[in-house]
Design an enzyme around this catalytic site. Structure first.
Site, mmCIF file in Angstrom:
data_model
loop_
_atom_site.group_PDB
_atom_site.id
_atom_site.type_symbol
_atom_site.label_atom_id
_atom_site.label_comp_id
_atom_site.label_asym_id
_atom_site.label_seq_id
_atom_site.Cartn_x
_atom_site.Cartn_y
_atom_site.Cartn_z
ATOM 1 N N GLU A 89 42.758 34.369 27.922
ATOM 2 C CA GLU A 89 44.171 34.721 27.679
ATOM 3 C C GLU A 89 45.055 33.473 28.705
ATOM 4 O O GLU A 89 44.503 33.082 29.764
ATOM 5 C CB GLU A 89 43.681 36.667 28.658
ATOM 6 C CG GLU A 89 43.365 37.143 27.385
ATOM 7 C CD GLU A 89 43.213 38.294 28.127
ATOM 8 O OE1 GLU A 89 43.615 39.563 27.136
ATOM 9 O OE2 GLU A 89 43.447 39.129 29.337
ATOM 10 N N CYS A 102 50.008 31.183 34.169
ATOM 11 C CA CYS A 102 48.261 31.439 34.882
ATOM 12 C C CYS A 102 47.848 31.085 33.645
ATOM 13 O O CYS A 102 47.426 31.634 32.412
ATOM 14 C CB CYS A 102 49.201 32.510 35.326
ATOM 15 S SG CYS A 102 47.064 33.636 35.671
ATOM 16 N N CYS A 109 33.541 33.797 33.498
ATOM 17 C CA CYS A 109 33.022 33.456 34.818
ATOM 18 C C CYS A 109 32.109 33.719 34.730
ATOM 19 O O CYS A 109 31.955 35.125 35.137
ATOM 20 C CB CYS A 109 34.352 33.922 35.956
ATOM 21 S SG CYS A 109 34.199 33.572 37.118
ATOM 22 N N CYS A 113 32.553 38.335 40.987
ATOM 23 C CA CYS A 113 33.401 39.095 42.031
ATOM 24 C C CYS A 113 33.434 40.803 42.068
ATOM 25 O O CYS A 113 33.560 40.850 40.988
ATOM 26 C CB CYS A 113 35.276 38.176 42.487
ATOM 27 S SG CYS A 113 34.653 37.051 43.304
ATOM 28 N N CYS A 116 36.454 42.110 39.885
ATOM 29 C CA CYS A 116 37.292 41.184 39.190
ATOM 30 C C CYS A 116 37.069 41.556 38.011
ATOM 31 O O CYS A 116 35.918 41.504 37.858
ATOM 32 C CB CYS A 116 36.607 39.817 39.269
ATOM 33 S SG CYS A 116 38.251 39.042 38.875
ATOM 34 N N SER A 188 43.526 27.799 42.568
ATOM 35 C CA SER A 188 42.928 28.918 43.302
ATOM 36 C C SER A 188 41.767 29.150 42.653
ATOM 37 O O SER A 188 40.770 28.952 41.744
ATOM 38 C CB SER A 188 43.397 30.030 42.559
ATOM 39 O OG SER A 188 42.891 30.834 43.397
ATOM 40 N N SER A 211 40.924 32.200 46.891
ATOM 41 C CA SER A 211 40.620 33.652 47.444
ATOM 42 C C SER A 211 39.083 33.164 48.465
ATOM 43 O O SER A 211 39.071 34.149 48.307
ATOM 44 C CB SER A 211 40.195 33.933 45.659
ATOM 45 O OG SER A 211 41.004 33.992 45.386
ATOM 46 N N LEU A 212 40.711 34.369 49.618
ATOM 47 C CA LEU A 212 39.743 34.938 50.487
ATOM 48 C C LEU A 212 38.970 36.331 50.404
ATOM 49 O O LEU A 212 37.780 36.999 50.625
ATOM 50 C CB LEU A 212 40.830 34.226 52.128
ATOM 51 C CG LEU A 212 39.628 34.711 53.239
ATOM 52 C CD1 LEU A 212 38.163 33.692 53.503
ATOM 53 C CD2 LEU A 212 40.479 34.110 54.583
ATOM 54 N N HIS A 213 40.421 37.302 51.231
ATOM 55 C CA HIS A 213 40.050 38.652 50.418
ATOM 56 C C HIS A 213 38.723 39.256 51.499
ATOM 57 O O HIS A 213 39.269 40.716 51.221
ATOM 58 C CB HIS A 213 39.117 38.812 48.894
ATOM 59 C CG HIS A 213 39.852 38.380 47.914
ATOM 60 N ND1 HIS A 213 41.498 37.849 48.023
ATOM 61 C CD2 HIS A 213 38.895 38.003 46.700
ATOM 62 C CE1 HIS A 213 41.708 38.106 46.961
ATOM 63 N NE2 HIS A 213 40.747 37.239 45.915
ATOM 64 N N CYS A 330 46.306 40.050 37.375
ATOM 65 C CA CYS A 330 45.299 39.676 38.468
ATOM 66 C C CYS A 330 44.251 40.121 38.221
ATOM 67 O O CYS A 330 43.821 40.994 38.592
ATOM 68 C CB CYS A 330 45.408 39.178 40.065
ATOM 69 S SG CYS A 330 46.883 38.351 40.332
HETATM 70 N N1 SAH Z 1 38.346 32.171 40.055
HETATM 71 C C1 SAH Z 1 39.239 31.665 41.039
HETATM 72 C C2 SAH Z 1 40.845 31.830 39.617
HETATM 73 C C3 SAH Z 1 40.749 33.170 39.363
HETATM 74 S S1 SAH Z 1 42.475 33.714 40.419
HETATM 75 C C4 SAH Z 1 39.548 32.107 42.076
HETATM 76 O O1 SAH Z 1 39.137 32.754 42.491
HETATM 77 O O2 SAH Z 1 40.843 32.021 43.065
HETATM 78 C C5 SAH Z 1 42.935 35.277 40.342
HETATM 79 C C6 SAH Z 1 43.258 35.674 41.694
HETATM 80 O O3 SAH Z 1 43.099 37.070 41.203
HETATM 81 C C7 SAH Z 1 42.082 36.023 42.329
HETATM 82 O O4 SAH Z 1 42.898 35.600 43.824
HETATM 83 C C8 SAH Z 1 41.075 37.236 41.653
HETATM 84 O O5 SAH Z 1 40.495 37.121 43.677
HETATM 85 C C9 SAH Z 1 42.202 37.574 42.324
HETATM 86 N N2 SAH Z 1 41.667 39.456 41.619
HETATM 87 C C10 SAH Z 1 41.258 40.138 40.762
HETATM 88 N N3 SAH Z 1 40.881 41.133 40.139
HETATM 89 C C11 SAH Z 1 42.238 41.399 41.047
HETATM 90 C C12 SAH Z 1 42.794 42.313 40.733
HETATM 91 N N4 SAH Z 1 42.126 43.526 40.067
HETATM 92 N N5 SAH Z 1 43.778 43.138 41.405
HETATM 93 C C13 SAH Z 1 44.759 41.924 42.243
HETATM 94 N N6 SAH Z 1 43.920 40.662 42.362
HETATM 95 C C14 SAH Z 1 42.432 39.821 41.437
#
Ligand code: SAH
Length: 337
Positions: A89, A102, A109, A113, A116, A188, A211-213, A330
């Site tokens: 997508e 995007c 993947c 995570c 996700c 990213s 992507s720190l989170h 996302c």
């Molecule tokens: N693998 C890379 C690229 C994907 S970017 C990375 O992790 O950075 C997609 C972004 O959306 C990442 O920051 C991911 O953590 C975030 N993401 C994943 N699931 C999400 C969700 N349900 N709501 C909001 N952001 C989300």
């Protein structure tokens, strides 16, 4: 036979040189592909018949099949089918500053995570360069628009497909090609440290987002498998080196998950972690998905978190919410219909 959209300009130049031809032919072909957007080699008017035949013998000029297009007011999601039947997508977001696409970098993947949706399908394979390039070409063609910004934030981990992602960036950034400014391109990553260090030497002004989170290993370990391989301190250390080398500001993405990482203590800890780093934090309201249990933090909690960071002197924004109605937000992208 290889798809011609896999070739960067230097690689195409090499190809012509190896055939005893002038390098300049590559520029001409590139312009036909990316400025004129031809759909068959025969359309290349200033190219000799012999060269055209040679290209036809050695390259495919094949595009992506669009299976589905879902539109909302300011967002549009596309489902593509690849030539081997896999699906990916891409999402177009219409901002007031331009059109941002995007794109996905892998089928599935492996980063795993826990929050996700895209990672529920394990990695099937890396996308080829052409499969990333064609996401742009197809969207532009279908909507009759130009894309001004590109984020590698779709399905997949770009740094787990490093070589192809860098070739992809070379093609779209090439003035003779799509000519998208490096500063308008963002990669990213979930934090693959050796690749961050490699990326800092790529010589382009492409943006880096991490992507720190989470503000510490305890929480990050639970959310992101990659944190078992590269601890948060190592990620921060790599980012500092990156900034030192490139003088570019880095973005940290931080999803706010109710009761998991959204407390005041977390905000303070995050501020301490990032103090003095040339960065900004992009707070992402979590997009809930039907398969995963995480909940989105309330508006009040998000505001509080934002204000705490601000007070601590951290540059911070809250990401505008796009496309949740059509599951284009996302973490909601997946590789199935
Ligand atoms: N693998 C890379 C690229 C994907 S970017 C990375 O992790 O950075 C997609 C972004 O959306 C990442 O920051 C991911 O953590 C975030 N993401 C994943 N699931 C999400 C969700 N349900 N709501 C909001 N952001 C989300």
């Amino acid at each position: 036979m290889e798809n011609i959209y896999n070739y960067t300009l230097p690689k195409l130049e090499e190809y012509f040189l190896s055939k005893g031809e002038k390098k300049f032919k590559a520029v001409q072909v590139f312009e036909w592909l990316y400025k004129h957007r031809i759909t068959s080699f025969d359309e290349m008017k200033n190219i000799s018949k012999i060269t055209k035949e040679d290209l036809k013998e050695n390259f495919k000029l094949e595009t992506l099949a669009v299976l589905q297009k879902q539109e909302d007011i300011d967002v549009c999601k596309f489902l593509f089918e690849l030539s081997d039947g896999n699906k990916i997508e891409a999402v177009l977001m219409k901002h007031d500053y331009g059109n941002s696409l995007c794109v996905s970098s892998q089928v599935g993947c492996n980063m795993g995570c826990s929050f996700c949706e895209s990672g529920r399908l394990k990695k099937v394979r890396n996308l080829e360069v052409s499969e990333m390039v064609l996401q742009i070409l197809e969207v532009e063609k279908m909507l009759g628009i130009r894309i001004s910004h590109l984020v590698l934030m779709g399905i997949g981990e770009p740094f787990d497909n490093y070589k192809n992602v860098m070739d992809f960036i070379s093609i779209i950034n090439e003035p003779k090609g799509i000519d998208l400014g490096a500063r308008h391109i963002t990669v990213s990553t979930c934090g693959i440290v050796p690749k961050i260090l490699e990326f800092m030497n790529n010589g382009k002004q492409v943006n880096l987002a991490i992507s720190l989170h989470a503000p510490n290993n305890e929480i990050r370990d639970k959310l992101m498998k990659i944190n078992h391989a590269y601890k948060i301190e190592e990620v921060i250390e790599a980012v500092k080196k990156y900034i030192e080398k490139t003088k570019r500001r880095v973005t940290f993405e931080y999803i706010l998950l109710q009761g998991v990482n959204d407390s005041e203590a977390c905000a303070k800890e995050l501020a301490r972690l990032l103090k003095g780093i040339n960065c900004y934090v992009n707070l992402i309201p979590y997009n809930e998905t039907s398969h995963l249990e995480y909940k989105k933090s309330s508006k009040e909690v998000i505001d509080k978190f934002y204000n705490m960071l601000k007070k601590e002197g951290i540059n911070v924004t809250v990401r505008r919410e796009f496309g949740s109605k059509i599951s284009a937000a996302c973490g909601q992208l997946r590789a199935e219909g």
